[in-house]
Structures are given as C-alpha cells and as structure tokens.
Design a protein around this motif. Sequence first.
Motif, PDB file in Angstrom:
ATOM      1  N   SER A  55      11.018  -6.248  41.946  1.00  0.00           N
ATOM      2  CA  SER A  55      10.524  -5.517  40.787  1.00  0.00           C
ATOM      3  C   SER A  55       8.997  -5.531  40.764  1.00  0.00           C
ATOM      4  O   SER A  55       8.358  -4.501  40.572  1.00  0.00           O
ATOM      5  CB  SER A  55      11.082  -6.144  39.510  1.00  0.00           C
ATOM      6  OG  SER A  55      10.513  -5.562  38.369  1.00  0.00           O
ATOM      7  N   ARG A  58       7.483  -3.654  44.002  1.00  0.00           N
ATOM      8  CA  ARG A  58       7.728  -2.205  44.048  1.00  0.00           C
ATOM      9  C   ARG A  58       7.379  -1.509  42.735  1.00  0.00           C
ATOM     10  O   ARG A  58       7.537  -0.298  42.614  1.00  0.00           O
ATOM     11  CB  ARG A  58       9.192  -1.937  44.397  1.00  0.00           C
ATOM     12  CG  ARG A  58       9.526  -2.452  45.783  1.00  0.00           C
ATOM     13  CD  ARG A  58      10.974  -2.289  46.109  1.00  0.00           C
ATOM     14  NE  ARG A  58      11.262  -2.947  47.386  1.00  0.00           N
ATOM     15  CZ  ARG A  58      12.477  -3.108  47.873  1.00  0.00           C
ATOM     16  NH1 ARG A  58      13.525  -2.661  47.217  1.00  0.00           N
ATOM     17  NH2 ARG A  58      12.645  -3.708  49.030  1.00  0.00           N
ATOM     18  N   ASN A  59       6.926  -2.291  41.759  1.00  0.00           N
ATOM     19  CA  ASN A  59       6.551  -1.788  40.433  1.00  0.00           C
ATOM     20  C   ASN A  59       7.665  -0.937  39.809  1.00  0.00           C
ATOM     21  O   ASN A  59       7.439   0.177  39.351  1.00  0.00           O
ATOM     22  CB  ASN A  59       5.240  -1.008  40.495  1.00  0.00           C
ATOM     23  CG  ASN A  59       4.622  -0.881  39.121  1.00  0.00           C
ATOM     24  OD1 ASN A  59       4.761  -1.760  38.283  1.00  0.00           O
ATOM     25  ND2 ASN A  59       3.941   0.225  38.885  1.00  0.00           N
ATOM     26  N   LYS A  60       8.877  -1.509  39.807  1.00  0.00           N
ATOM     27  CA  LYS A  60      10.033  -0.863  39.196  1.00  0.00           C
ATOM     28  C   LYS A  60      10.683  -1.863  38.251  1.00  0.00           C
ATOM     29  O   LYS A  60      10.686  -3.055  38.519  1.00  0.00           O
ATOM     30  CB  LYS A  60      11.069  -0.462  40.254  1.00  0.00           C
ATOM     31  CG  LYS A  60      10.619   0.643  41.183  1.00  0.00           C
ATOM     32  CD  LYS A  60      11.733   0.978  42.157  1.00  0.00           C
ATOM     33  CE  LYS A  60      11.369   2.109  43.071  1.00  0.00           C
ATOM     34  NZ  LYS A  60      12.498   2.450  43.971  1.00  0.00           N
ATOM     35  N   GLU A  93      16.574   5.501  42.626  1.00  0.00           N
ATOM     36  CA  GLU A  93      15.188   5.948  42.722  1.00  0.00           C
ATOM     37  C   GLU A  93      14.221   5.159  41.848  1.00  0.00           C
ATOM     38  O   GLU A  93      13.055   5.016  42.196  1.00  0.00           O
ATOM     39  CB  GLU A  93      15.107   7.434  42.367  1.00  0.00           C
ATOM     40  CG  GLU A  93      15.835   8.307  43.380  1.00  0.00           C
ATOM     41  CD  GLU A  93      15.915   9.769  42.962  1.00  0.00           C
ATOM     42  OE1 GLU A  93      15.409  10.114  41.863  1.00  0.00           O
ATOM     43  OE2 GLU A  93      16.492  10.560  43.729  1.00  0.00           O
ATOM     44  N   ASP A  94      14.688   4.652  40.700  1.00  0.00           N
ATOM     45  CA  ASP A  94      13.753   4.124  39.708  1.00  0.00           C
ATOM     46  C   ASP A  94      13.920   2.660  39.330  1.00  0.00           C
ATOM     47  O   ASP A  94      13.140   2.156  38.528  1.00  0.00           O
ATOM     48  CB  ASP A  94      13.860   4.959  38.419  1.00  0.00           C
ATOM     49  CG  ASP A  94      13.562   6.428  38.670  1.00  0.00           C
ATOM     50  OD1 ASP A  94      12.692   6.719  39.502  1.00  0.00           O
ATOM     51  OD2 ASP A  94      14.210   7.280  38.033  1.00  0.00           O
ATOM     52  N   PHE A  95      14.935   1.980  39.847  1.00  0.00           N
ATOM     53  CA  PHE A  95      15.218   0.619  39.404  1.00  0.00           C
ATOM     54  C   PHE A  95      15.502  -0.320  40.561  1.00  0.00           C
ATOM     55  O   PHE A  95      15.942   0.090  41.628  1.00  0.00           O
ATOM     56  CB  PHE A  95      16.433   0.591  38.458  1.00  0.00           C
ATOM     57  CG  PHE A  95      16.135   1.126  37.094  1.00  0.00           C
ATOM     58  CD1 PHE A  95      15.739   0.284  36.076  1.00  0.00           C
ATOM     59  CD2 PHE A  95      16.222   2.480  36.844  1.00  0.00           C
ATOM     60  CE1 PHE A  95      15.440   0.784  34.824  1.00  0.00           C
ATOM     61  CE2 PHE A  95      15.924   2.995  35.593  1.00  0.00           C
ATOM     62  CZ  PHE A  95      15.532   2.144  34.581  1.00  0.00           C
ATOM     63  N   ASP A 123      10.788  -5.953  33.031  1.00  0.00           N
ATOM     64  CA  ASP A 123       9.746  -5.152  33.666  1.00  0.00           C
ATOM     65  C   ASP A 123       9.034  -5.951  34.760  1.00  0.00           C
ATOM     66  O   ASP A 123       9.235  -7.156  34.877  1.00  0.00           O
ATOM     67  CB  ASP A 123       8.784  -4.554  32.629  1.00  0.00           C
ATOM     68  CG  ASP A 123       7.964  -5.574  31.879  1.00  0.00           C
ATOM     69  OD1 ASP A 123       7.688  -6.654  32.425  1.00  0.00           O
ATOM     70  OD2 ASP A 123       7.574  -5.290  30.738  1.00  0.00           O
ATOM     71  N   LYS A 159      11.760   2.923  31.939  1.00  0.00           N
ATOM     72  CA  LYS A 159      10.800   3.550  32.846  1.00  0.00           C
ATOM     73  C   LYS A 159       9.549   3.989  32.113  1.00  0.00           C
ATOM     74  O   LYS A 159       8.425   3.809  32.585  1.00  0.00           O
ATOM     75  CB  LYS A 159      11.431   4.780  33.508  1.00  0.00           C
ATOM     76  CG  LYS A 159      11.934   4.555  34.882  1.00  0.00           C
ATOM     77  CD  LYS A 159      12.490   5.807  35.490  1.00  0.00           C
ATOM     78  CE  LYS A 159      11.534   6.946  35.410  1.00  0.00           C
ATOM     79  NZ  LYS A 159      12.028   8.189  35.985  1.00  0.00           N
ATOM     80  N   LYS A 163       5.407   2.655  32.438  1.00  0.00           N
ATOM     81  CA  LYS A 163       4.219   3.460  32.687  1.00  0.00           C
ATOM     82  C   LYS A 163       3.203   3.334  31.558  1.00  0.00           C
ATOM     83  O   LYS A 163       2.013   3.370  31.793  1.00  0.00           O
ATOM     84  CB  LYS A 163       4.599   4.915  32.897  1.00  0.00           C
ATOM     85  CG  LYS A 163       5.367   5.100  34.186  1.00  0.00           C
ATOM     86  CD  LYS A 163       5.773   6.521  34.405  1.00  0.00           C
ATOM     87  CE  LYS A 163       6.547   6.602  35.709  1.00  0.00           C
ATOM     88  NZ  LYS A 163       7.131   7.866  35.974  1.00  0.00           N
TER      89      LYS A 163
END
Length: 166
Positions: A55, A58-60, A93-95, A123, A159, A163
């Motif tokens: 996490s 990969r900043n996810k 794709e996002d997690f 996070d 998500k 950001k």
Amino acid sequence: MIKAMLSALLVLVALSSTFGKYIPKTGRRTPQTLSRGWGDQLIWAQTYEEGLYWSRSRNKPLMVIFHLKDCPHSQALKKTVADDTEFQRTLDEDFIVLNLMYETTDKHLSPDGQYVPRIIFVDPSMTVRADITGRYANRMYAYEPSDIKILLDNMKKAKKLLKSEL
C-alpha cells in the motif's frame, strides 16, 4: 462422429465460461490460493504487514476483508464480489487487497468488534479509515451481498480520500 461433436461442444463450453470473468489489463494471471475465491485473477497480499508495505510503496489504499470459510454470510458476500466484474476491475487497478480468516494484532482493525464478514480500508500512511463504514449501526464494517453498491461507493471514497488527504 459423436466423439468429434462432444469434443467441439466441450471446447465451446470452456470458451463461453471464460468470457464472463474479469481479465486484468496485464493478461490472465495464474489463480492464487491466497484469493480463497474472492477473485482468482487478483494479486493478494499474504499478510497484513505485506499489504501495508505494498500500500505504501504503490500509493494505493489497502482493503482488508475478514471472513470465515464456513460462515454463510462470508460465502454469500464472496460469491457476489467474485462475480462482479466492475468490483474486480476496481480492486485490481486501485487497491491492495488482503483477505484474512484470522484476527490481526492491530486493534485498529476491529474498532467495533471482531465479526465476519468485515471490510476495513487502510490508507498508505497506515491509517485505518474508521470513517468509511457500511449501513449497519451495530456492525459498522459489515456488508451483505445486497450492499455491493454501498461497498463500491466506499471504495471510491477511499480512493478520493487518498488523493485529497495525501
């Protein structure tokens, strides 16, 4: 003649069953035993610590699913999650994803008790997102198969918070 027709039928059945599943952009992946049926084409973290590392690097956001093998509620949610193409694509794709059949030593992952199924978001700064909850007041992080839309909305929220806050 019959053998040829049976062979052709078998090939058609095999091909048709593959079209309904989500296939990642990087191509078909070898199913992992770590998926435990939650999404065989996803890459799953093996431990909570590994999930936190992925996490952060990969900043996810990390999505942790607590469940039990023999729990009917866990099984029903698992089937819904595994069969939902949009859900699988979003996870891929996002997690960073982790499913656990045991509790961790991190008390932050059970803010309102230890029940299953339970889904918690973390996070990349290793903050447990206790503010991302389901619709139940007595089991704030529980989801049922009918709550898949709420869970997708919470994933989008995780998500978006990633950001806006980092």
